[in-house]
Write a protein that holds these residues in place. Structure first.
Motif, PDB file in Angstrom:
ATOM      1  N   PHE A   1       0.819  -1.221   0.000  1.00 39.25           N
ATOM      2  CA  PHE A   1       0.000   0.000   0.000  1.00 39.25           C
ATOM      3  C   PHE A   1       0.849   1.266   0.000  1.00 39.25           C
ATOM      4  N   HIS A   2       2.172   1.103  -0.099  1.00 38.45           N
ATOM      5  CA  HIS A   2       3.070   2.252   0.015  1.00 38.45           C
ATOM      6  C   HIS A   2       4.076   2.341  -1.124  1.00 38.45           C
ATOM      7  N   GLU A   3       4.441   1.197  -1.720  1.00 39.01           N
ATOM      8  CA  GLU A   3       5.425   1.184  -2.806  1.00 39.01           C
ATOM      9  C   GLU A   3       4.764   0.690  -4.092  1.00 39.01           C
ATOM     10  N   GLU A   4       4.796   1.522  -5.114  1.00 41.58           N
ATOM     11  CA  GLU A   4       4.156   1.162  -6.389  1.00 41.58           C
ATOM     12  C   GLU A   4       4.760  -0.094  -6.994  1.00 41.58           C
ATOM     13  N   ASP A   5       6.094  -0.288  -6.828  1.00 43.95           N
ATOM     14  CA  ASP A   5       6.771  -1.405  -7.498  1.00 43.95           C
ATOM     15  C   ASP A   5       6.879  -2.651  -6.631  1.00 43.95           C
ATOM     16  N   THR A   6       6.088  -2.734  -5.557  1.00 46.27           N
ATOM     17  CA  THR A   6       6.054  -3.977  -4.779  1.00 46.27           C
ATOM     18  C   THR A   6       5.691  -5.148  -5.687  1.00 46.27           C
ATOM     19  N   ALA A   7       6.430  -6.259  -5.558  1.00 43.32           N
ATOM     20  CA  ALA A   7       6.190  -7.432  -6.412  1.00 43.32           C
ATOM     21  C   ALA A   7       4.821  -8.044  -6.101  1.00 43.32           C
ATOM     22  N   LEU A   8       3.898  -7.949  -7.076  1.00 41.72           N
ATOM     23  CA  LEU A   8       2.552  -8.490  -6.920  1.00 41.72           C
ATOM     24  C   LEU A   8       2.178  -9.274  -8.171  1.00 41.72           C
ATOM     25  N   PRO A   9       1.357 -10.321  -8.032  1.00 43.96           N
ATOM     26  CA  PRO A   9       0.880 -11.036  -9.221  1.00 43.96           C
ATOM     27  C   PRO A   9      -0.111 -10.180 -10.000  1.00 43.96           C
ATOM     28  N   ASP A  10      -0.343 -10.569 -11.240  1.00 42.18           N
ATOM     29  CA  ASP A  10      -1.338  -9.877 -12.057  1.00 42.18           C
ATOM     30  C   ASP A  10      -2.726 -10.314 -11.605  1.00 42.18           C
ATOM     31  N   LEU A  11      -3.475  -9.388 -11.027  1.00 39.49           N
ATOM     32  CA  LEU A  11      -4.815  -9.683 -10.520  1.00 39.49           C
ATOM     33  C   LEU A  11      -5.881  -8.950 -11.335  1.00 39.49           C
TER      34      LEU A  11
ATOM     35  N   ARG B   1      -9.739  -4.672   0.803  1.00 42.00           N
ATOM     36  CA  ARG B   1     -10.166  -6.015   1.226  1.00 42.00           C
ATOM     37  C   ARG B   1     -10.292  -6.950   0.037  1.00 42.00           C
ATOM     38  N   ALA B   2     -10.813  -6.448  -1.063  1.00 43.07           N
ATOM     39  CA  ALA B   2     -10.912  -7.279  -2.262  1.00 43.07           C
ATOM     40  C   ALA B   2      -9.520  -7.710  -2.718  1.00 43.07           C
ATOM     41  N   LEU B   3      -8.580  -6.771  -2.721  1.00 42.17           N
ATOM     42  CA  LEU B   3      -7.206  -7.091  -3.102  1.00 42.17           C
ATOM     43  C   LEU B   3      -6.631  -8.166  -2.195  1.00 42.17           C
ATOM     44  N   MET B   4      -6.828  -8.007  -0.886  1.00 50.23           N
ATOM     45  CA  MET B   4      -6.253  -8.958   0.056  1.00 50.23           C
ATOM     46  C   MET B   4      -6.883 -10.331  -0.115  1.00 50.23           C
ATOM     47  N   ARG B   5      -8.191 -10.357  -0.332  1.00 54.10           N
ATOM     48  CA  ARG B   5      -8.842 -11.662  -0.525  1.00 54.10           C
ATOM     49  C   ARG B   5      -8.327 -12.345  -1.792  1.00 54.10           C
ATOM     50  N   MET B   6      -8.139 -11.582  -2.843  1.00 54.54           N
ATOM     51  CA  MET B   6      -7.606 -12.148  -4.079  1.00 54.54           C
ATOM     52  C   MET B   6      -6.191 -12.679  -3.882  1.00 54.54           C
ATOM     53  N   LEU B   7      -5.410 -12.016  -3.046  1.00 53.14           N
ATOM     54  CA  LEU B   7      -4.062 -12.514  -2.753  1.00 53.14           C
ATOM     55  C   LEU B   7      -4.118 -13.814  -1.963  1.00 53.14           C
ATOM     56  N   PHE B   8      -5.031 -13.923  -1.000  1.00 55.83           N
ATOM     57  CA  PHE B   8      -5.212 -15.195  -0.292  1.00 55.83           C
ATOM     58  C   PHE B   8      -5.543 -16.305  -1.293  1.00 55.83           C
ATOM     59  N   ASP B   9      -6.454 -16.021  -2.210  1.00 52.62           N
ATOM     60  CA  ASP B   9      -6.838 -17.025  -3.207  1.00 52.62           C
ATOM     61  C   ASP B   9      -5.690 -17.346  -4.143  1.00 52.62           C
ATOM     62  N   TYR B  10      -4.959 -16.310  -4.574  1.00 53.37           N
ATOM     63  CA  TYR B  10      -3.852 -16.517  -5.512  1.00 53.37           C
ATOM     64  C   TYR B  10      -2.786 -17.427  -4.904  1.00 53.37           C
ATOM     65  N   PHE B  11      -2.446 -17.173  -3.652  1.00 55.13           N
ATOM     66  CA  PHE B  11      -1.427 -17.983  -2.988  1.00 55.13           C
ATOM     67  C   PHE B  11      -1.988 -19.287  -2.414  1.00 55.13           C
ATOM     68  N   ASP B  12      -3.323 -19.454  -2.505  1.00 49.76           N
ATOM     69  CA  ASP B  12      -3.988 -20.658  -1.997  1.00 49.76           C
ATOM     70  C   ASP B  12      -3.559 -20.931  -0.554  1.00 49.76           C
ATOM     71  N   THR B  13      -3.743 -19.927   0.296  1.00 49.42           N
ATOM     72  CA  THR B  13      -3.262 -20.002   1.666  1.00 49.42           C
ATOM     73  C   THR B  13      -4.308 -19.440   2.612  1.00 49.42           C
ATOM     74  N   ASP B  14      -4.201 -19.811   3.880  1.00 47.93           N
ATOM     75  CA  ASP B  14      -5.046 -19.236   4.918  1.00 47.93           C
ATOM     76  C   ASP B  14      -4.267 -18.268   5.796  1.00 47.93           C
ATOM     77  N   SER B  15      -2.966 -18.101   5.508  1.00 48.25           N
ATOM     78  CA  SER B  15      -2.135 -17.154   6.260  1.00 48.25           C
ATOM     79  C   SER B  15      -1.329 -16.316   5.277  1.00 48.25           C
ATOM     80  N   LEU B  16      -1.279 -15.022   5.516  1.00 47.00           N
ATOM     81  CA  LEU B  16      -0.578 -14.111   4.621  1.00 47.00           C
ATOM     82  C   LEU B  16       0.034 -12.994   5.456  1.00 47.00           C
ATOM     83  N   ILE B  17       1.262 -12.603   5.098  1.00 46.51           N
ATOM     84  CA  ILE B  17       1.961 -11.542   5.822  1.00 46.51           C
ATOM     85  C   ILE B  17       2.126 -10.339   4.894  1.00 46.51           C
ATOM     86  N   VAL B  18       1.855  -9.146   5.405  1.00 50.92           N
ATOM     87  CA  VAL B  18       2.082  -7.915   4.654  1.00 50.92           C
ATOM     88  C   VAL B  18       2.778  -6.905   5.550  1.00 50.92           C
TER      89      VAL B  18
END
Length: 525
Positions: A365-375, A390-407
């Protein structure tokens, strides 16, 4: 009559796995389970103990630590397949499942369906001519060697990839192999499975090739089946219902999707929400009902595209994705590292990735060039990310197929912390409080535009107390918010104290937490 050996790859929710195994084997079928070696040992022990007296269940003899996109997923599948071949000589078909799958037909229907044609069911589209890959690299998945995981080691992944491109270190695809691509959810006959296992022992060159391709679970079995089985005996489709949004994320099914699921031309569906308790119960009862009949209309995908498409042009009677999926999910855990010194947080996350393999994203949420998948574009700018947080975060949970995520977040983002902490998911906040020298604060003032290279020394000295006060104020506001799971890790405390906090924050053992706490030069500027 067909007898199915289900090949189950899973990594969480042991009670659901136990229930799934009991339900599927009660109909006379079999199951071979590979439970990810990264998961908690007590979860695996619970599954083994609960299913120990079930002769129709076996386990992969060797468990692997699996990572999305890695060869480990294919090898784990092969390990489970070999165990099933040895344990269940009467199995006629082998069906790939995940812990998120559920049967949407009865066992009787599934057996009759498989008996109707002597064929294999697996998507296999020409890798280069088809448009199966929508975004990201394509040919590069194959002609370069991939030793690192893009999701957990993005910098190493792209550094290795870039170095090979610069040096021209491409490789040839084995001459007699035509690479195919498709869904990893297949159903293959016993003869085909035996041919594949024999092929893996004979063709070490092909095995070496696929071990360093990227996302081989979408190409390995698809290519081998196409190579070994006559085309007339292959149905290029999956028997598992999968639907995707136009953001490339899998659609999740809930309690009110029961009738829709039954009418689809598939035997199983993925993904079923962990919260869809009623749906799972109804589908479980259905699987044991030999008298159930089904009216197949198969309109699911076209109906979904129609309803979501209307939303795109302002004529909708279905909610937009950021309204229907405004919560991250009750069973998910968001871990937030809050730190003013971004380089300290990044070092910490790098070690956490190494020790735990939990997906970790830096200051998204602070660096434009943070490594992110194409969503699908929602990640394109800081404004979009924050607006649809929240939508972004949920999509990241789904993308990584995980129940735990660190930001990572900056301490100034109190509104973001409040928003995520108020979600139904579990949010834990680790505030890393660093010591700030005057030299660091001067550099910070220049970075944020409060001072320049020519700022007089007198002005800079007057500015220092104000900047230090602002940093302390941000930390005080976080403490005043009294977040439920807020921990403070202070520079200068002993590594053992840091390890105690990290064990609680990451939900890992003390030894792993201590390894993270002892990161070399963690607080160095």
């Amino acid at each position: 009559m067909a007898k199915i050996a289900f090949i189950l790859l899973c990594h969480k929710d042991p009670d659901a796995i136990i229930g799934q195994a009991r339900m599927l084997t009660a109909a006379g079928d079999y199951m071979s389970i590979h439970f990810d070696a990264r998961a908690k040992p007590e979860y695996y022990d619970r599954i083994r103990n609960a299913l120990a007296d079930n002769p129709n269940v076996t386990f992969a003899r060797k468990r692997l630590k699996c990572g999305w996109g890695e060869w480990s997923l294919v090898q784990a599948t092969l390990n489970a397949v070999e165990a099933a071949v040895d344990a269940f000589p009467r199995a006629t078909h082998f069906y790939m499942l995940s812990g998120d799958c559920a049967a949407i037909k009865s066992a009787h229907y599934a057996h009759q369906f498989l008996d109707a044609e002597d064929v294999d069911y697996i998507e296999n589209f020409d890798y280069f001519d088809s448009d199966w890959i929508k975004t990201g690299i394509k040919e590069e998945r194959l002609i370069y060697r991939h030793f690192f995981n893009e999701r957990t080691q993005p910098r190493l992944f792209y550094a290795s990839f870039g170095l090979q491109k610069r040096l021209g270190l491409t490789r040839r695809i084995p001459d007699d192999i035509e690479v195919q691509i498709g869904s990893q959810w297949w159903c293959l006959r016993r003869r085909t499975i035996e041919w594949i296992l024999d092929f893996t022992r004979r063709r070490r060159d092909v095995m070496r090739f696929f071990r360093t391709t990227w996302i081989p679970d979408e190409t390995f079995f698809q290519t081998l089946v196409n190579h070994l089985v006559p085309q007339k005996e292959i149905r290029s489709r999956t028997l598992t219902l999968l639907m995707f949004t136009d953001y490339g994320m899998p659609v999740t099914f809930y309690n009110d999707h029961y009738d829709l699921l039954l009418s689809q031309d598939a035997l199983f569906a993925r993904k079923i929400s962990p919260e869809a308790v009623e749906l799972k119960a109804r589908l479980g009862a259905l699987y044991a009902d030999d008298t159930a009949s089904f009216q197949i209309s198969n309109e699911g995908r076209s109906l979904f595209q129609f309803l979501t498409g209307r939303g795109r042009i302002g004529r909708r009677f279905a909610s937009r994705f950021w309204e229907t999926e405004s919560t991250l999910g009750r069973d998910r855990t968001l871990l937030i590292v809050v730190c003013k010194k971004w380089h300290v947080a990044k070092r910490l996350l790098s070690m956490v990735r190494h020790v735990t393999n939990v997906p970790a994203i830096e200051y998204l949420f602070h660096e434009e060039d943070t490594a992110l998948p194409d969503l699908g574009g929602i990640q394109a700018s800081l404004g979009k990310r924050t607006r649809h947080r929240r939508a972004l975060m949920r999509m990241l949970f789904d993308y990584f197929d995980t129940d735990s995520l660190i930001v990572c977040m900056d301490p100034s983002s109190l509104d973001l912390l409040h928003d995520f902490a108020s979600d139904r998911s579990t949010t834990r906040i680790l505030e890393v409080q660093c010591q700030f020298s005057n030299a660091y604060l001067e550099g910070h003032a220049r970075r944020v535009g409060l001072a320049g290279e020519q700022t007089p020394r007198e002005t800079m000295e007057r500015l220092m107390p104000t900047i230090r006060g602002d940093i302390n104020f941000e930390s005080d506001r976080i403490r005043d918010a009294e977040f439920e799971n807020h921990m403070i890790l202070r520079e200068g405390d002993a590594p053992e104290h840091h390890a105690t906090l990290l064990a609680q924050f990451l939900d890992v053992g003390y030894d792993k937490a201590l390894e993270v706490a002892e990161t070399k030069h963690l607080f160095a500027d």
